[in-house]
Motif scaffolding. Structure first.
Motif, PDB file in Angstrom:
ATOM      1  N   LYS A 132       0.863  -1.170   0.000  1.00  0.00           N
ATOM      2  CA  LYS A 132       0.000   0.000   0.000  1.00  0.00           C
ATOM      3  C   LYS A 132       0.903   1.225   0.000  1.00  0.00           C
ATOM      4  O   LYS A 132       1.841   1.318   0.789  1.00  0.00           O
ATOM      5  CB  LYS A 132      -0.882  -0.008   1.241  1.00  0.00           C
ATOM      6  N   VAL A 133       0.638   2.142  -0.923  1.00  0.00           N
ATOM      7  CA  VAL A 133       1.461   3.349  -1.040  1.00  0.00           C
ATOM      8  C   VAL A 133       0.552   4.558  -0.883  1.00  0.00           C
ATOM      9  O   VAL A 133      -0.425   4.704  -1.615  1.00  0.00           O
ATOM     10  CB  VAL A 133       2.182   3.412  -2.401  1.00  0.00           C
ATOM     11  N   LEU A 171      11.473   6.773  -7.721  1.00  0.00           N
ATOM     12  CA  LEU A 171      10.377   7.644  -8.116  1.00  0.00           C
ATOM     13  C   LEU A 171      10.694   8.227  -9.478  1.00  0.00           C
ATOM     14  O   LEU A 171      11.800   8.705  -9.707  1.00  0.00           O
ATOM     15  CB  LEU A 171      10.214   8.773  -7.100  1.00  0.00           C
ATOM     16  N   LYS A 172       9.716   8.138 -10.384  1.00  0.00           N
ATOM     17  CA  LYS A 172       9.895   8.711 -11.711  1.00  0.00           C
ATOM     18  C   LYS A 172       8.840   9.795 -11.880  1.00  0.00           C
ATOM     19  O   LYS A 172       7.680   9.594 -11.524  1.00  0.00           O
ATOM     20  CB  LYS A 172       9.725   7.626 -12.781  1.00  0.00           C
ATOM     21  N   ASP A 173       9.243  10.942 -12.430  1.00  0.00           N
ATOM     22  CA  ASP A 173       8.255  12.002 -12.632  1.00  0.00           C
ATOM     23  C   ASP A 173       7.864  12.077 -14.106  1.00  0.00           C
ATOM     24  O   ASP A 173       8.398  11.352 -14.944  1.00  0.00           O
ATOM     25  CB  ASP A 173       8.754  13.351 -12.089  1.00  0.00           C
ATOM     26  N   SER A 174       6.909  12.957 -14.414  1.00  0.00           N
ATOM     27  CA  SER A 174       6.351  12.986 -15.765  1.00  0.00           C
ATOM     28  C   SER A 174       7.339  13.504 -16.799  1.00  0.00           C
ATOM     29  O   SER A 174       7.094  13.400 -17.994  1.00  0.00           O
ATOM     30  CB  SER A 174       5.049  13.802 -15.798  1.00  0.00           C
ATOM     31  N   GLU A 222       5.408   8.376 -10.540  1.00  0.00           N
ATOM     32  CA  GLU A 222       5.346   6.918 -10.517  1.00  0.00           C
ATOM     33  C   GLU A 222       6.349   6.386  -9.513  1.00  0.00           C
ATOM     34  O   GLU A 222       7.548   6.597  -9.649  1.00  0.00           O
ATOM     35  CB  GLU A 222       5.665   6.333 -11.897  1.00  0.00           C
ATOM     36  N   LEU A 223       5.833   5.696  -8.512  1.00  0.00           N
ATOM     37  CA  LEU A 223       6.689   5.067  -7.519  1.00  0.00           C
ATOM     38  C   LEU A 223       6.874   3.610  -7.928  1.00  0.00           C
ATOM     39  O   LEU A 223       5.903   2.911  -8.193  1.00  0.00           O
ATOM     40  CB  LEU A 223       6.036   5.143  -6.138  1.00  0.00           C
ATOM     41  N   SER A 224       8.118   3.186  -8.001  1.00  0.00           N
ATOM     42  CA  SER A 224       8.423   1.835  -8.467  1.00  0.00           C
ATOM     43  C   SER A 224       9.164   1.063  -7.379  1.00  0.00           C
ATOM     44  O   SER A 224      10.124   1.567  -6.799  1.00  0.00           O
ATOM     45  CB  SER A 224       9.277   1.938  -9.730  1.00  0.00           C
ATOM     46  N   VAL A 279       4.519  -0.842 -10.003  1.00  0.00           N
ATOM     47  CA  VAL A 279       4.488   0.594 -10.277  1.00  0.00           C
ATOM     48  C   VAL A 279       3.183   1.178  -9.756  1.00  0.00           C
ATOM     49  O   VAL A 279       2.098   0.674 -10.047  1.00  0.00           O
ATOM     50  CB  VAL A 279       4.636   0.885 -11.782  1.00  0.00           C
ATOM     51  N   PHE A 280       3.309   2.227  -8.968  1.00  0.00           N
ATOM     52  CA  PHE A 280       2.159   2.931  -8.419  1.00  0.00           C
ATOM     53  C   PHE A 280       2.162   4.333  -9.011  1.00  0.00           C
ATOM     54  O   PHE A 280       3.083   5.106  -8.764  1.00  0.00           O
ATOM     55  CB  PHE A 280       2.237   2.989  -6.896  1.00  0.00           C
ATOM     56  N   ARG A 281       1.130   4.629  -9.792  1.00  0.00           N
ATOM     57  CA  ARG A 281       1.110   5.904 -10.509  1.00  0.00           C
ATOM     58  C   ARG A 281       0.089   6.855  -9.863  1.00  0.00           C
ATOM     59  O   ARG A 281      -1.048   6.482  -9.610  1.00  0.00           O
ATOM     60  CB  ARG A 281       0.722   5.679 -11.966  1.00  0.00           C
TER      61      ARG A 281
END
Length: 125
Positions: A28-29, A63-66, A103-105, A116-118
């Protein structure tokens, strides 16, 4: 204690909490401060088999951003052990203020290559 957790849940809108089960582990994020420059995420791991102690969330979470940049998080604290672990991660180098999504990976947790949690951040313009 329970106080802080309850508070966090109430402040966090549904769309900023994601939950997914895979490989016998539920992750759970919660994105605690959407729109803030330095993002913080509360990550909760739950399982009924085996121990979660071997996983270092700070090392397997990015963490990846847009705009396509990737960041490593720092673990502020971790509680629990065995079947239930909670961690608070902060991505100090990120700047989320004008971005469309995050996006948290989490990689390599319980035999799952990548989860991946977007989180959509639209409407912040």
């Amino acid at each position: 204690g329970m106080g802080v957790e309850a508070e966090v849940k109430e402040n966090t809108q549904e769309k900023y909490v994601k939950e997914a089960e895979a490989g016998g582990v539920t992750v759970k994020v919660a994105y605690l401060n959407p729109g803030a420059k330095v993002p913080q995420f509360k990550i909760t791991l739950d399982t009924h088999e085996g121990s979660l102690d071997e996983y270092r969330l700070g090392e397997i979470t990015t963490l990846k951003d847009s705009s396509g940049r990737e960041y490593r998080g720092g673990v502020i604290f971790t509680t629990g052990s065995g079947h239930h672990i909670e961690a608070l991660l902060e991505f100090k180098d990120a700047d989320m203020e004008s971005l469309k999504f995050a996006e948290l990976s989490i990689k390599g947790l319980a035999g799952v290559d990548e989860r991946v949690f977007r989180f959509e951040l639209g409407g912040m313009e």
